[in-house]
Design an enzyme around this catalytic site. Structure first.
Site, PDB file in Angstrom:
ATOM      1  N   GLY A 207       0.835  -1.207   0.000  1.00 49.37           N
ATOM      2  CA  GLY A 207       0.000   0.000   0.000  1.00 49.37           C
ATOM      3  C   GLY A 207       0.862   1.245   0.000  1.00 49.37           C
ATOM      4  CG  ASN A 208      -0.152   4.737  -1.625  1.00 48.92           C
ATOM      5  OD1 ASN A 208      -0.829   5.603  -1.086  1.00 48.92           O
ATOM      6  ND2 ASN A 208      -0.546   4.100  -2.726  1.00 48.92           N
ATOM      7  NE  ARG A 209       3.738   7.813   5.445  1.00 45.44           N
ATOM      8  CZ  ARG A 209       4.679   8.687   5.807  1.00 45.44           C
ATOM      9  NH1 ARG A 209       5.898   8.553   5.332  1.00 45.44           N
ATOM     10  NH2 ARG A 209       4.390   9.689   6.605  1.00 45.44           N
TER      11      ARG A 209
END
Ligand code: CTP
Length: 406
Positions: A207-209
């Site tokens: 995922g990413n932030r």
């Protein structure tokens, strides 16, 4: 202190208007409640009078010397109708004036926000949709109803958004009211927000932030300016603003399909989401186990589709929709942030690129932002550091002018 006129329609959600009234009062506004006669069948006049400290009537023949059918509308800084029934939307769209609330809607010259609540069939009926379109074309901010439990056992689209969300959306309109008219009235906006997840197995993902905050603010600002907004939300960690249609997705493939499916019926598309560029080549159907030998799985990645580029390709030679991309950039030895961004704008082929300079380790998930909006026409608009909602309005000030109403 502003004067808010709270119109209450005759629907079961009328009881929620008491909470809306309380929230307006608590945020320092004078509230005058104007229910319809049908609304008083659900919640009585004493409740509204006690909570607002103001007299309540539904017809134009009470306190005639004060000419309330004109005075209430003229004295309002904001009119909010919640719940707005199908009947009220129809009356407002056609300029009927058979009670105090409908008279008030004709005399008010301030921003008007309507929060519809009704059964799904009534909302979807072409008559209601035509009335909503008419109201929006005149600058009335008509919030999209929420999806969820309706009266009785039914559920679907048609629920009044939560009172706190209605108040937030309305106050955003009030705040902008004096400076910006509903300049996106009738404009169909499609926004993506959040970060995608690419699954390795049923429980793990890459995922990413991205929190989705800036995309949410873009959607919220568009609603406040009168647009009809669809938000495609990928794993967002902040609440979705009231008044938007929400489509939830998880992966880049889902985001891709959701955006391409809807872009054809949008006037502006904003790709504020952070889609993953890569995904695991295969997704294990069962949880990947570790063994005692300390071995680790080999994960092969493949490239995801570039949604922004596909949106541009799909549009072809047409001028609509206007397509807006986002880019978080850093400068390096070869070029500065804006140079890299210009090259990306050309590569992607979109109309605008909203550029974030993330060179100095500027954190994700913060409530403020600072961007430059690059246009395909060579323009560069600097938007100073400020809350994401302020930045969102400034982005609309720039890109909204290009939007053609569909
Ligand atoms: N974007 C997209 N599809 C992807 C990746 C990105 O539509 N698979 C969109 C983003 O939503 C954003 C814009 O493209 O609007 C720019 O994103 P960015 O990650 O900066 O672009 P990349 O093409 O991935 O560029 P880079 O090689 O710099 O990562």
């Amino acid at each position: 202190m502003s004067t808010v006129v709270l119109g209450v329609g005759g629907g079961i959600a009328a009881y929620k208007a008491a909470e809306i009234l309380r929230r307006f009062s608590e945020s320092g506004h004078r509230v005058r409640v104007v229910p319809t006669a049908a609304a008083l069948k659900f919640v009585g006049a004493p409740t509204w009078e006690a909570l607002s400290g103001q007299p309540v009537s539904t017809d134009v023949f009470t306190s005639v010397p004060e000419v309330p059918h004109v005075a209430i509308g003229q004295g309002a800084d904001l009119v909010v109708v919640a719940p707005a029934t199908a009947d009220l939307l129809a009356k407002a769209a056609h300029g009927l004036a058979d009670d105090l609330l409908t008279n008030t809607l004709l005399t008010a010259r301030c921003p008007v926000v309507m929060a519809p609540a009704m059964h799904t069939e009534m909302w979807e009926h072409p008559a209601t949709q035509a009335n909503v379109a008419t109201l929006r074309s005149r600058g009335v901010v008509v919030l999209e109803p929420a999806v969820g439990r309706l009266t009785g056992k039914d559920s679907g689209k048609g629920r009044l958004p939560e009172p706190a969300d209605v108040v937030e959306a309305a106050l955003a309109v009030l705040e902008r009211g004096e400076t910006t008219p509903a300049d996106l009235a009738d404009v169909r906006v499609l926004v993506s927000a959040g970060g995608t997840r690419e699954y390795l197995d049923p429980v793990r993902y890459l995922g990413n932030r991205s929190s989705g905050r800036q995309g949410m603010a873009i959607a919220q600002a568009a609603v406040a300016r009168g647009a009809k907004v669809t938000l495609v939300a990928a794993n967002v960690s902040v609440p979705v603003p009231a008044g938007v249609d929400v489509v939830r997705v998880e992966t880049t493939a889902e985001l891709h399909d959701a955006m391409l499916e809807r872009a054809g019926s949008a006037d502006v598309v904003v790709m504020a989401a952070a889609p993953a560029d890569f995904r695991p080549a295969s997704v294990a159907t069962a949880k990947i186990k570790k063994d005692d030998a300390g071995s680790v799985p080999d994960i092969t990645l493949v490239q995801n589709p570039d949604i922004l580029r596909d949106l541009v390709q799909e549009r072809g030679d047409s001028a609509s929709p206007v397509i807006v991309g986002f880019a978080a950039e850093t400068g390096d030895a070869t070029a500065g942030v804006l140079e890299h961004a210009r090259a990306k704008l050309a590569r992607k082929g979109c109309d605008y690129l909203v550029v974030n300079d993330v060179s100095e380790g500027k954190a994700f998930d913060r409530p403020e932002n600072e961007v430059v909006v690059l246009g395909r026409d060579g323009s560069a608009t600097e938007i100073p550091f400020g809350p994401k909602i302020t930045v969102a309005h400034a982005i609309w000030d720039t890109v909204g002018q290009r939007a053609d109403k569909g």
